[in-house]
Design a protein around this motif. Structure first.
Motif, PDB file in Angstrom:
ATOM      1  N   ASP A 209     -19.490  34.421  33.073  1.00 25.99           N
ATOM      2  CA  ASP A 209     -18.869  35.228  34.238  1.00 25.99           C
ATOM      3  C   ASP A 209     -18.293  36.723  33.192  1.00 25.99           C
ATOM      4  O   ASP A 209     -17.563  36.361  32.323  1.00 25.99           O
ATOM      5  CB  ASP A 209     -17.823  35.010  35.032  1.00 25.99           C
TER       6      ASP A 209
ATOM      7  N   ALA B 208     -13.659  42.246  47.784  1.00 23.58           N
ATOM      8  CA  ALA B 208     -14.830  42.942  47.662  1.00 23.58           C
ATOM      9  C   ALA B 208     -15.263  43.948  48.540  1.00 23.58           C
ATOM     10  O   ALA B 208     -15.567  45.124  48.250  1.00 23.58           O
ATOM     11  CB  ALA B 208     -16.003  42.051  47.222  1.00 23.58           C
TER      12      ALA B 208
ATOM     13  N   VAL C 245     -20.361  45.869  45.000  1.00 28.55           N
ATOM     14  CA  VAL C 245     -19.237  45.138  44.136  1.00 28.55           C
ATOM     15  C   VAL C 245     -19.596  43.703  43.899  1.00 28.55           C
ATOM     16  O   VAL C 245     -20.237  43.062  44.701  1.00 28.55           O
ATOM     17  CB  VAL C 245     -17.994  45.042  45.052  1.00 28.55           C
ATOM     18  N   GLY C 246     -19.526  43.580  42.550  1.00 28.43           N
ATOM     19  CA  GLY C 246     -20.144  42.047  42.136  1.00 28.43           C
ATOM     20  C   GLY C 246     -19.596  41.743  40.754  1.00 28.43           C
ATOM     21  O   GLY C 246     -18.777  42.324  40.272  1.00 28.43           O
ATOM     22  N   ARG C 247     -20.067  40.564  40.646  1.00 30.56           N
ATOM     23  CA  ARG C 247     -19.784  39.921  39.039  1.00 30.56           C
ATOM     24  C   ARG C 247     -20.876  40.040  38.130  1.00 30.56           C
ATOM     25  O   ARG C 247     -22.191  39.484  38.380  1.00 30.56           O
ATOM     26  CB  ARG C 247     -19.273  38.591  39.181  1.00 30.56           C
TER      27      ARG C 247
ATOM     28  N   ARG D 118     -15.667  41.390  37.342  1.00 26.01           N
ATOM     29  CA  ARG D 118     -16.122  42.028  38.342  1.00 26.01           C
ATOM     30  C   ARG D 118     -16.324  43.749  38.026  1.00 26.01           C
ATOM     31  O   ARG D 118     -15.829  44.297  37.298  1.00 26.01           O
ATOM     32  CB  ARG D 118     -14.797  42.243  39.626  1.00 26.01           C
TER      33      ARG D 118
ATOM     34  N   GLU E  73     -21.340  40.838  45.526  1.00 20.08           N
ATOM     35  CA  GLU E  73     -20.520  40.032  46.506  1.00 20.08           C
ATOM     36  C   GLU E  73     -20.679  40.945  47.582  1.00 20.08           C
ATOM     37  O   GLU E  73     -20.722  40.428  48.751  1.00 20.08           O
ATOM     38  CB  GLU E  73     -18.978  40.262  45.879  1.00 20.08           C
TER      39      GLU E  73
ATOM     40  N   GLU F 232      -9.774  42.522  40.205  1.00 21.44           N
ATOM     41  CA  GLU F 232      -9.988  41.274  40.562  1.00 21.44           C
ATOM     42  C   GLU F 232      -9.518  40.697  41.781  1.00 21.44           C
ATOM     43  O   GLU F 232      -9.701  39.785  42.452  1.00 21.44           O
ATOM     44  CB  GLU F 232      -9.843  40.095  39.296  1.00 21.44           C
TER      45      GLU F 232
END
Lengths: 165, 135
Positions: free
Chosen positions: A66, A127, A56-58, A69, A26, A123
């Protein structure tokens, strides 16, 4: 700094290896270490490596679901067997590897990272405000521990911005 | 906060630093050196209170000039490096940050502007933390 050390390229989405997660990025912080790598103060360990170690990501689960995070930071892996690892000093492991130096980092839409070295992140925060915590925050925290600030003591911080003359 | 940049000084004061300038107003118990300049090591050591500790936090530092034992190290001043972090550090810090979220001043860049972000960092143009917005 030489002009435009980075090139925007198309690459296939990386495939997570055993024990790794695939992360859709993100946001990624830009750190002075990225600059040291771009300027050659730190020798490149792997050609054409995407920098960035405040990602920062998923997590993208196998099949595309999913996985929540996470944050991917500088320390990518350690051996887990050496004297330093055994003493709780894995940061001093001679076989330690680093995100954006030994493996592609977060200046990319996707990266892979060992699952044991990523951090769950909230969450509900943007981000881009979480990203700087992953190096500036964590390493700053270790620096604070290392400088033995006494209760109520006076702390000085040198270098809050970089200026070239 | 010890920094030459007027913008960085203003940001430091805005974020709660007790002072910001060319040198600390009084001797320090502890100091952290983030600037990659070895020239600052003796400066920071000399500004410590007796028994104080300086931690050098960067991964790269230019050469450190010769130290004068009496001025820079005697009276039990300590010089230490900081090498990356452990996962325990990361978990501990992120737990603290979740409990009491820090004020983070970011300077966003588009993914395609990564080069510009690095250039701005190199020339001290970033007042805050540069962050690439990617996905």
């Amino acid at each position: 700094m030489r002009s435009r050390p980075l090139a925007l390229v198309e690459r296939p989405v990386p495939v997570a290896g055993p024990g790794e997660v695939l992360v859709r990025v993100e946001a990624c912080g830009v750190c002075r270490t990225d600059l040291h790598l771009a300027e050659g103060d730190l020798r490149s360990r792997r050609p054409l490596t995407a920098p960035g170690h405040q990602a920062v990501g998923r997590v993208v689960r196998p099949g595309g679901g999913d996985g929540g995070r996470v944050g991917v930071a500088w320390l990518r892996s350690t051996c887990g067997r050496c004297r330093q690892c055994a003493r709780g000093l894995e940061n001093l492991c001679p076989e330690s590897a680093y995100t954006g130096w030994d493996a592609d980092g977060g200046f990319a839409e996707y990266l892979t990272a060992p699952a044991a070295y990523v951090y769950p992140l909230p969450e509900d925060a943007p981000a881009e405000t979480l990203a700087p915590l992953l190096c500036a925050g964590i390493v700053g925290y270790r620096a604070l521990l290392r400088c033995d600030l006494p209760e109520g003591g006076r702390l000085g911080v040198y270098g809050f911005a970089r200026r070239r003359t | 906060m010890v920094t030459r940049s007027p913008a960085a000084r203003a940001l430091a004061l805005e974020l709660g630093a007790a002072s910001a300038g060319d040198r600390p107003p009084e001797p320090l118990d502890s100091a952290i050196l983030f600037a990659p300049s070895g020239d600052l090591v003796p400066v920071a050591l000399e500004a410590l209170e007796r028994g104080g500790t300086l931690a050098v936090a960067g991964i790269h530092l230019t050469d450190v000039p010769p130290l004068d034992y009496e001025r820079h190290l005697f009276q039990e001043r300590t010089l230490r490096s900081v090498t990356a972090n452990t996962r325990a550090d990361g978990r501990a810090y992120l737990a603290l940050a979740a409990e009491r979220p820090p004020v983070v001043k970011t300077v966003p860049y588009a993914f395609e502007e990564a080069d510009r972000a690095l250039a701005d960092l190199a020339t001290g143009q970033v007042s805050g933390a540069a962050v690439l917005r990617i996905g």
